[in-house]
Design an enzyme around this catalytic site. Structure first.
Site, PDB file in Angstrom:
ATOM      1  N   ARG A  65       1.794  11.770  -1.553  1.00  0.00           N
ATOM      2  CA  ARG A  65       2.313  10.504  -1.013  1.00  0.00           C
ATOM      3  C   ARG A  65       2.915   9.603  -2.091  1.00  0.00           C
ATOM      4  O   ARG A  65       3.441   8.546  -1.794  1.00  0.00           O
ATOM      5  CB  ARG A  65       1.199   9.724  -0.319  1.00  0.00           C
ATOM      6  CG  ARG A  65       0.652  10.378   0.908  1.00  0.00           C
ATOM      7  CD  ARG A  65      -0.315   9.431   1.610  1.00  0.00           C
ATOM      8  NE  ARG A  65      -1.158  10.130   2.538  1.00  0.00           N
ATOM      9  CZ  ARG A  65      -0.838  10.375   3.809  1.00  0.00           C
ATOM     10  NH1 ARG A  65       0.317   9.965   4.289  1.00  0.00           N
ATOM     11  NH2 ARG A  65      -1.674  11.026   4.591  1.00  0.00           N
ATOM     12  N   HIS A  94       5.359  -0.302   2.891  1.00  0.00           N
ATOM     13  CA  HIS A  94       4.196   0.546   3.154  1.00  0.00           C
ATOM     14  C   HIS A  94       2.963  -0.340   3.187  1.00  0.00           C
ATOM     15  O   HIS A  94       2.785  -1.186   2.300  1.00  0.00           O
ATOM     16  CB  HIS A  94       4.034   1.622   2.076  1.00  0.00           C
ATOM     17  CG  HIS A  94       5.149   2.613   2.085  1.00  0.00           C
ATOM     18  ND1 HIS A  94       5.222   3.635   3.005  1.00  0.00           N
ATOM     19  CD2 HIS A  94       6.250   2.711   1.311  1.00  0.00           C
ATOM     20  CE1 HIS A  94       6.333   4.325   2.784  1.00  0.00           C
ATOM     21  NE2 HIS A  94       6.977   3.774   1.767  1.00  0.00           N
ATOM     22  N   ILE A  95       2.136  -0.157   4.180  1.00  0.00           N
ATOM     23  CA  ILE A  95       0.926  -0.963   4.322  1.00  0.00           C
ATOM     24  C   ILE A  95      -0.037  -0.677   3.183  1.00  0.00           C
ATOM     25  O   ILE A  95      -0.640  -1.591   2.621  1.00  0.00           O
ATOM     26  CB  ILE A  95       0.284  -0.708   5.707  1.00  0.00           C
ATOM     27  CG1 ILE A  95       1.237  -1.230   6.795  1.00  0.00           C
ATOM     28  CG2 ILE A  95      -1.089  -1.364   5.804  1.00  0.00           C
ATOM     29  CD1 ILE A  95       0.842  -0.848   8.200  1.00  0.00           C
ATOM     30  N   TYR A 154      -5.594   1.094   7.013  1.00  0.00           N
ATOM     31  CA  TYR A 154      -4.500   0.315   7.584  1.00  0.00           C
ATOM     32  C   TYR A 154      -4.934  -1.004   8.214  1.00  0.00           C
ATOM     33  O   TYR A 154      -4.089  -1.819   8.567  1.00  0.00           O
ATOM     34  CB  TYR A 154      -3.737   1.160   8.615  1.00  0.00           C
ATOM     35  CG  TYR A 154      -3.179   2.420   8.011  1.00  0.00           C
ATOM     36  CD1 TYR A 154      -2.080   2.373   7.169  1.00  0.00           C
ATOM     37  CD2 TYR A 154      -3.764   3.662   8.263  1.00  0.00           C
ATOM     38  CE1 TYR A 154      -1.564   3.523   6.594  1.00  0.00           C
ATOM     39  CE2 TYR A 154      -3.253   4.821   7.697  1.00  0.00           C
ATOM     40  CZ  TYR A 154      -2.161   4.741   6.865  1.00  0.00           C
ATOM     41  OH  TYR A 154      -1.656   5.876   6.300  1.00  0.00           O
ATOM     42  N   ASN A 179       9.672   1.136   7.479  1.00  0.00           N
ATOM     43  CA  ASN A 179       8.484   1.837   7.017  1.00  0.00           C
ATOM     44  C   ASN A 179       8.639   3.262   7.540  1.00  0.00           C
ATOM     45  O   ASN A 179       8.306   3.544   8.685  1.00  0.00           O
ATOM     46  CB  ASN A 179       7.197   1.203   7.543  1.00  0.00           C
ATOM     47  CG  ASN A 179       5.959   1.896   6.999  1.00  0.00           C
ATOM     48  OD1 ASN A 179       6.027   3.022   6.520  1.00  0.00           O
ATOM     49  ND2 ASN A 179       4.816   1.238   7.085  1.00  0.00           N
TER      50      ASN A 179
END
Length: 166
Positions: free
Chosen positions: A110, A99-100, A22, A73
């Site tokens: 995911r 989304h990062i 991140y 998000n």
């Protein structure tokens, strides 16, 4: 032109949590960058973060009648929350999902986003810059919607004028 930015679980830990994924930027800095863009482009922006699904649903519902668009998000709730998905669908506001990380290049669980199915678009994998991209896209969407409403109102007024003359 008001946009509400909704941040899901663990995003309050940005800059601390898993920096290799991140990055080092904190959520506050992301929000400051978004506010700068908003100020420069005549937009109002409001920020909200919660780790609780129900609070996120409540915030989405509060946007109805108060906001023109949502940038969200949902984080881990993207993959599991039918409630958040349904709330986004219910308010019928232009919604962009951010989304990062590139969720499609991560763990199998995911790779599918329930909330993306009801979003106008998804921006993933660009790090914190994805939020800037979302602001640009939302500005464009809301500008186009505003122009469309203006054109419809003008056409309706002209039609009414024409009916009066007949």
């Amino acid at each position: 032109m008001k946009v509400v930015v909704i941040q899901g679980p663990n995003l309050n830990m940005l800059g601390i949590r898993e920096q290799r994924l991140y990055g080092p930027m904190k959520l506050e800095q992301i929000h400051q960058n978004m506010k700068t863009f908003a100020d420069q482009n005549g937009m109002e922006v409001e920020f909200f973060q919660s780790n609780l699904e129900g609070e996120i649903v409540d915030k989405i519902q509060e946007c109805l009648g108060d906001a023109d668009g949502i940038i969200i998000n949902p984080a881990a709730y993207s993959h599991t929350s039918i409630a958040i998905r349904d709330a986004i669908s219910a308010v019928s506001l232009p919604t962009l999902e951010v989304h990062i990380t590139n969720i499609h290049a991560r763990e199998e669980f995911r790779r599918h986003s329930l909330t993306a199915e009801v979003a106008a678009g998804v921006i993933a994998g660009f790090g914190p810059f994805g939020y800037h991209m979302a602001m640009i896209a939302m500005h464009q969407i809301l500008s186009e919607l505003g122009a469309l409403k203006e054109a419809q109102a003008k056409a309706q007024a002209q039609a009414q004028e024409g009916a009066k003359e007949s």
